[in-house]
Write an enzyme that holds these catalytic residues in place. Structure first.
Site, PDB file in Angstrom:
ATOM      1  N   TYR A 117       0.835  -1.202   0.000  1.00 55.24           N
ATOM      2  CA  TYR A 117       0.000   0.000   0.000  1.00 55.24           C
ATOM      3  C   TYR A 117       0.875   1.261   0.000  1.00 55.24           C
ATOM      4  CZ  TYR A 117      -4.453   2.297   0.585  1.00 55.24           C
ATOM      5  OH  TYR A 117      -5.589   3.041   0.359  1.00 55.24           O
ATOM      6  N   CYS A 125      -4.995  14.028   7.006  1.00 53.85           N
ATOM      7  CA  CYS A 125      -4.136  13.370   7.998  1.00 53.85           C
ATOM      8  C   CYS A 125      -2.643  13.404   7.681  1.00 53.85           C
ATOM      9  CB  CYS A 125      -4.570  11.921   8.178  1.00 53.85           C
ATOM     10  SG  CYS A 125      -6.214  11.818   8.874  1.00 53.85           S
TER      11      CYS A 125
END
Ligand SMILES: NC(=O)c1ccc[n+]([C@@H]2O[C@H](COP(=O)([O-])OP(=O)(O)OC[C@H]3O[C@@H](n4cnc5c(N)ncnc54)[C@H](O)[C@@H]3O)[C@@H](O)[C@H]2O)c1
Length: 457
Positions: A255, A267
């Site tokens: 990922y 974030c």
């Protein structure tokens, strides 16, 4: 199989021992008579765990011999491994002198060899070396690459200290080749080695080792910088990194390892900034963590440079939020790109169905009009309107509906920031932000090369 190994240093000695263990007959070659003599006495040329008994066993079984005679080594083998040193110069350039010398020797020996020969580069070399070695061998032998011989890139992943273990249990076996004969031979050569066998493009195999080792280096310094921050806070850094490694979905996983556009959202920018500021307040130097944001900003500039290089003023942006399926515009990197282009006088059209919807339903309207005063009036939920009005279409997220854009608008210039397409058969001009061209249309490839030249000047 009969193989020869040129270079009996660290990697060559381990390779010789392990190939013999796999049942192959190995002829080692080195310019050092001392190393050749050691092998011929059944002794390793290096100090390394498990190597002594392997070399002795191979020697005793008659599976391992060594010589300084390269002609003999080439004529009595079907594959020659090049495993000589590739030291760095002071500036960081590779000294490929040893590789080129061996290439000339193998080439000279091939002059009077009738059978097809495979040369495998095992040393760590930069992309392009395989091609250059092929040219040297062609010149020295008077033979043709592809017809009389081929060059394979087969990088070595072992670590000193556990070299034999690593050789016998690699994470994967990587072979870069353009030859079916070599592909078949290497599958046979390594058939008893566990792990995935990956046969790929030569230049992909050549760059792999550098990508791996640079990432390993990055992991080490990242772990150390986190450790230094934790130490200043009296937190157990080993517990922190142990837990970090348990997340195999986002941390230790594929990922995020997709070359593409800058990160954004609510974030990553905020939290990485907070850690940087914390380190600063603790007087802990964290140059790698500090370098993350400048690198991210650079990727936005790269996107702007590519769009500008197209020389068109009407730009359509397909997707304004920071990822598909959301209307969240906080720190969306494409917003910075759009504003920069607007400031430079570009005519910008923006399609984002989620943002347009939240404008209509007033859910995110205050944020949009307060933070994006220049953009909010040009956001629409009409994809065709944006595509028709623009010369350059910038794809910024992986919404499914964007996959039809090349077919529907075959004359538009497409700038892809997210690798929307794996492969594309497109008449128009397509450019990805961080990958070389995936368009199978050869005419388009020439266009992209011209564009890249334009970008440079
Ligand atoms: N050492 C490692 O842990 C490791 C791991 C993976 C990859 N590599 C890469 O493998 C390559 C070899 O590394 P190494 O540590 O084995 O190097 P090394 O210096 O230990 O061995 C190289 C050997 O090549 C010999 N040599 C030089 N010119 C020659 C010629 N013309 N003909 C025959 N032999 C010749 C030298 O005498 C020496 O014995 C390098 O590119 C290195 O980056 C090393």
């Amino acid at each position: 199989m009969n193989i020869s190994i040129f270079g009996l240093g660290y990697v060559g000695c381990v390779g010789a021992a392990c190939c013999a263990k796999l049942g192959h007959h190995v002829i080692g070659n080195d310019v050092s008579e001392n190393k050749v003599n050691l092998i011929n006495q059944g002794k390793p040329t290096i100090i390394e765990a498990d190597i002594e008994p392997l070399i002795k066993e191979a020697h005793d079984k008659g599976l391992l011999e060594a010589t300084t005679d390269y002609h003999y080594a080439v004529h009595n083998s079907e594959i020659s491994f090049i495993v000589v040193g590739t030291p760095s110069s002071k500036e960081g350039h590779l000294n490929l002198g040893y590789i080129y010398n061996v290439a000339e020797q193998i080439g000279a020996a091939l002059k009077d060899k009738d059978e097809f020969h495979i040369i495998a580069i095992r040393s760590t070399v930069l992309p392009g070396t395989n091609k250059k070695v092929g040219e040297i061998v062609e010149k020295a032998s008077g033979k043709s690459r592809g017809k009389d011989f081929t060059i394979v890139s087969n990088p070595e992943f072992l670590r000193e200290g556990t070299a034999v273990q690593d050789y016998m249990n690699p994470p994967l076996t990587l072979v870069g080749t353009d030859s079916e004969i070599a592909d078949k031979k290497f599958r046979e050569l390594y058939k008893d080695i566990p792990g995935e066998f990956i046969s790929t493009d030569i230049e992909v195999a050549e760059i792999m080792k550098y990508v791996n080792n640079t990432y390993h280096a990055l992991k080490i310094v990242f772990g150390n910088e986190v450790g230094n921050i934790c130490k200043a806070l009296n937190i157990d850094s080993h517990k922190v990194m142990e837990i970090f490694c348990k997340d195999t979905q986002l941390n230790i996983s594929p990922y995020y390892f997709k070359p593409g556009f800058a990160y954004g959202g609510s974030c990553l920018p905020k939290d990485s900034k907070a850690l940087r500021t914390l380190a600063h307040d603790l007087y802990v130097d964290v140059p790698v963590i500090n370098a993350i944001n400048p690198s991210n900003e650079l990727q936005k500039k790269n996107a702007i440079d590519i769009i500008e290089s197209k020389g068109k003023k009407k730009v359509g942006i397909l997707g304004l939020s920071f990822k598909a399926g959301t209307d969240d515009l906080r720190c969306s990197p494409i917003v910075d790109v759009a504003e920069a282009l607007l400031g430079k006088g570009y005519e910008i059209h923006i399609y984002d169905k989620n943002v347009a919807k939240s404008q209509k339903t007033n859910t995110n309207a205050d944020f949009i009009s307060a933070k994006l005063p220049h953009l909010h009036s040009i956001i629409t939920d009409d994809l065709n309107e944006v595509c028709n009005a623009s010369d350059v279409l910038v794809i910024t997220n992986k919404e499914k509906e964007f996959s039809d854009v090349p077919a529907m608008y075959p004359n538009k210039i497409i700038v892809d920031l997210v690798r929307q397409f794996k492969e594309l058969d497109y008449e128009g001009n397509y450019e990805g932000i961080s990958w070389s061209n995936i368009n199978v249309n050869p005419a388009q490839n020439n266009e992209i090369i011209r564009d890249m030249v334009k970008t440079e000047f």
